[in-house]
Design a protein around this motif. Structure first.
Motif, PDB file in Angstrom:
ATOM      1  N   UNK A  96       2.975  24.991  -9.326  1.00  0.00           N
ATOM      2  CA  UNK A  96       3.486  23.772  -9.024  1.00  0.00           C
ATOM      3  C   UNK A  96       2.677  22.543  -9.574  1.00  0.00           C
ATOM      4  N   UNK A  97       3.597  21.318  -9.752  1.00  0.00           N
ATOM      5  CA  UNK A  97       3.170  20.384 -10.867  1.00  0.00           C
ATOM      6  C   UNK A  97       1.704  19.813 -10.310  1.00  0.00           C
ATOM      7  N   UNK A  98       1.332  19.868  -8.902  1.00  0.00           N
ATOM      8  CA  UNK A  98       0.184  19.536  -8.518  1.00  0.00           C
ATOM      9  C   UNK A  98      -0.213  20.076  -7.494  1.00  0.00           C
ATOM     10  N   UNK A  99      -1.568  20.568  -7.403  1.00  0.00           N
ATOM     11  CA  UNK A  99      -2.196  21.586  -6.410  1.00  0.00           C
ATOM     12  C   UNK A  99      -2.473  20.803  -4.937  1.00  0.00           C
ATOM     13  N   UNK A 100      -2.736  21.741  -3.954  1.00  0.00           N
ATOM     14  CA  UNK A 100      -2.524  21.216  -2.752  1.00  0.00           C
ATOM     15  C   UNK A 100      -3.610  21.991  -1.741  1.00  0.00           C
ATOM     16  N   UNK A 101      -3.127  22.275  -0.641  1.00  0.00           N
ATOM     17  CA  UNK A 101      -4.143  23.055   0.356  1.00  0.00           C
ATOM     18  C   UNK A 101      -4.618  24.182   0.006  1.00  0.00           C
ATOM     19  N   UNK A 102      -3.608  25.221  -0.753  1.00  0.00           N
ATOM     20  CA  UNK A 102      -3.912  26.520  -0.875  1.00  0.00           C
ATOM     21  C   UNK A 102      -4.314  26.843  -2.304  1.00  0.00           C
ATOM     22  N   UNK A 103      -4.404  25.771  -3.304  1.00  0.00           N
ATOM     23  CA  UNK A 103      -4.879  26.059  -4.630  1.00  0.00           C
ATOM     24  C   UNK A 103      -4.498  24.888  -5.645  1.00  0.00           C
ATOM     25  N   UNK A 104      -4.975  25.063  -6.682  1.00  0.00           N
ATOM     26  CA  UNK A 104      -4.667  23.941  -7.658  1.00  0.00           C
ATOM     27  C   UNK A 104      -5.302  22.815  -8.070  1.00  0.00           C
ATOM     28  N   UNK A 105      -6.821  22.544  -7.397  1.00  0.00           N
ATOM     29  CA  UNK A 105      -7.514  21.606  -7.747  1.00  0.00           C
ATOM     30  C   UNK A 105      -8.168  21.841  -9.269  1.00  0.00           C
ATOM     31  N   UNK A 106      -8.789  20.784 -10.042  1.00  0.00           N
ATOM     32  CA  UNK A 106      -9.559  21.042 -11.031  1.00  0.00           C
ATOM     33  C   UNK A 106     -10.907  20.462 -10.966  1.00  0.00           C
ATOM     34  N   UNK A 107     -11.784  21.446 -11.427  1.00  0.00           N
ATOM     35  CA  UNK A 107     -13.103  21.032 -11.267  1.00  0.00           C
ATOM     36  C   UNK A 107     -13.725  21.272 -12.638  1.00  0.00           C
ATOM     37  N   UNK A 108     -15.259  20.749 -12.626  1.00  0.00           N
ATOM     38  CA  UNK A 108     -16.132  21.446 -13.737  1.00  0.00           C
ATOM     39  C   UNK A 108     -17.110  22.480 -13.217  1.00  0.00           C
ATOM     40  N   UNK A 109     -17.764  22.867 -13.872  1.00  0.00           N
ATOM     41  CA  UNK A 109     -19.015  23.887 -13.514  1.00  0.00           C
ATOM     42  C   UNK A 109     -19.983  23.101 -12.753  1.00  0.00           C
ATOM     43  N   UNK A 110     -20.329  21.970 -13.406  1.00  0.00           N
ATOM     44  CA  UNK A 110     -21.666  21.165 -12.694  1.00  0.00           C
ATOM     45  C   UNK A 110     -20.968  20.609 -11.325  1.00  0.00           C
TER      46      UNK A 110
END
Length: 335
Positions: free
Chosen positions: A226-240
């Protein structure tokens, strides 16, 4: 460091390759970092410590925290049924499905991507444009008119659709979009300044593209998710940022102590040593609780982040390849 085998992890890192970032830290001190591969292979842009990675289902815990915050505020209880908080009709579903059932994958509802029946998430989008899957409500037609799989509470069955419903609950009760709520009440509170739900056609700087390796060669995962994430998955993070998240969760910056304990309670036994809480996995080792952790796998995405209780150590591995280097985790835990 308890029983963690840091020297074994160092050896394994020298033996094997991957594309991504690994960070091991304890109480704010960095113990080990390893950075390999490229966030953009075509342009030769390397991964860096502050590169943002997709984390697939690893962000189900953010949804669980959002629900727990609304419980803290007295707006919900874990025994609230979906019929009490969602103004939508689910005519084929049991009336007794609670938030607890959804959070623990024991609701029995159908799933839009049943991992026991399908093994390729990309297949879902062959007839459904990924660019139309922007909000939790967009996923409902994929499963809301299907029959129950089992009665609520009967069995553990990993369910992405359950977390779509939880996201809808967050929207209904808070009055905010799911992504805005998590940004303001989870990411911002935890100090996760680089994290977010970013549209794949508008990625910010220092963001890794995900890569799929198949018979046609290597390609990005732009049309696989999916073009953008939501409640079940798809966020972006850094290790920190994930280290900030675990610190905020464990030290009750996100939830009060009782609700934090509720989130980290092992409600469902999944295998001999693996249990599930609210949006989080828990692992035993020699009858002691070793860690709480989250993980995610999608085409071009693999992720694992854990908090080890005894040593107060955090391990996060973000990769923009589908194949996860699980040997790194085993090396740290087993030597």
């Amino acid at each position: 460091m308890g029983n963690l085998k840091t020297e074994s992890l160092k050896r394994k890192l020298n033996e094997e390759d991957f594309s991504g970032v690994l960070s091991l830290s304890s109480q704010g001190y960095s113990l080990m970092e390893k950075i390999r591969g490229y966030r953009n292979e075509a342009e030769g842009l390397p991964n860096l410590l502050d590169t943002r990675f997709q984390i697939a289902s690893g962000c189900k815990i953010f949804t669980a925290v959002a629900i727990c915050q609304l419980v803290d505020q007295g707006k919900l209880t874990f025994d609230t049924t979906i019929n009490q908080c969602l103004p939508r009709s689910f005519p084929l579903w049991n009336d007794d499905i609670t938030l607890h059932h959804l959070l623990t994958h024991t609701s029995g509802i159908p799933d839009y991507f049943d991992e026991d029946e399908m093994d390729n998430y990309e297949e879902l989008w062959r007839e459904r444009p990924t660019y139309q899957m922007k909000n939790p409500v967009d996923f409902l037609p994929l499963f809301q008119h299907e029959a129950m799989k089992h009665t609520p509470g009967e069995a553990f069955h990993y369910n992405n659709g359950a977390f779509i419903l939880l996201g809808l609950v967050v929207e209904e009760v808070s009055g905010q979009s799911f992504r805005d709520y998590v940004q303001e009440h989870v990411f911002d509170v935890a100090g996760m300044g680089a994290s977010g739900y970013f549209s794949m056609d508008r990625l910010p700087e220092q963001t890794a593209l995900g890569y799929i390796d198949d018979e046609s060669g290597k390609r990005t995962n732009s049309y696989a998710l999916p073009i953008i994430g939501g409640p079940d998955g798809g966020a972006y993070v850094t290790v920190k940022d994930m280290e900030c998240f675990w610190d905020a969760l464990i030290h009750h910056k996100l939830l009060n102590p009782d609700t934090t304990n509720a989130l980290l309670t092992p409600y469902q036994k999944v295998t001999e040593d693996i249990y599930y809480g609210y949006g989080v996995w828990l692992k035993k080792q020699e009858d002691e609780w070793l860690k709480c952790y989250v993980m995610g796998y999608d085409p071009g995405v693999s992720f694992h982040s854990a908090y080890y209780m005894d040593s107060k150590t955090t391990l996060t591995i973000c990769s923009n390849y589908s194949e996860f280097p699980f040997s790194f985790v085993l090396a740290l835990e087993q030597g």
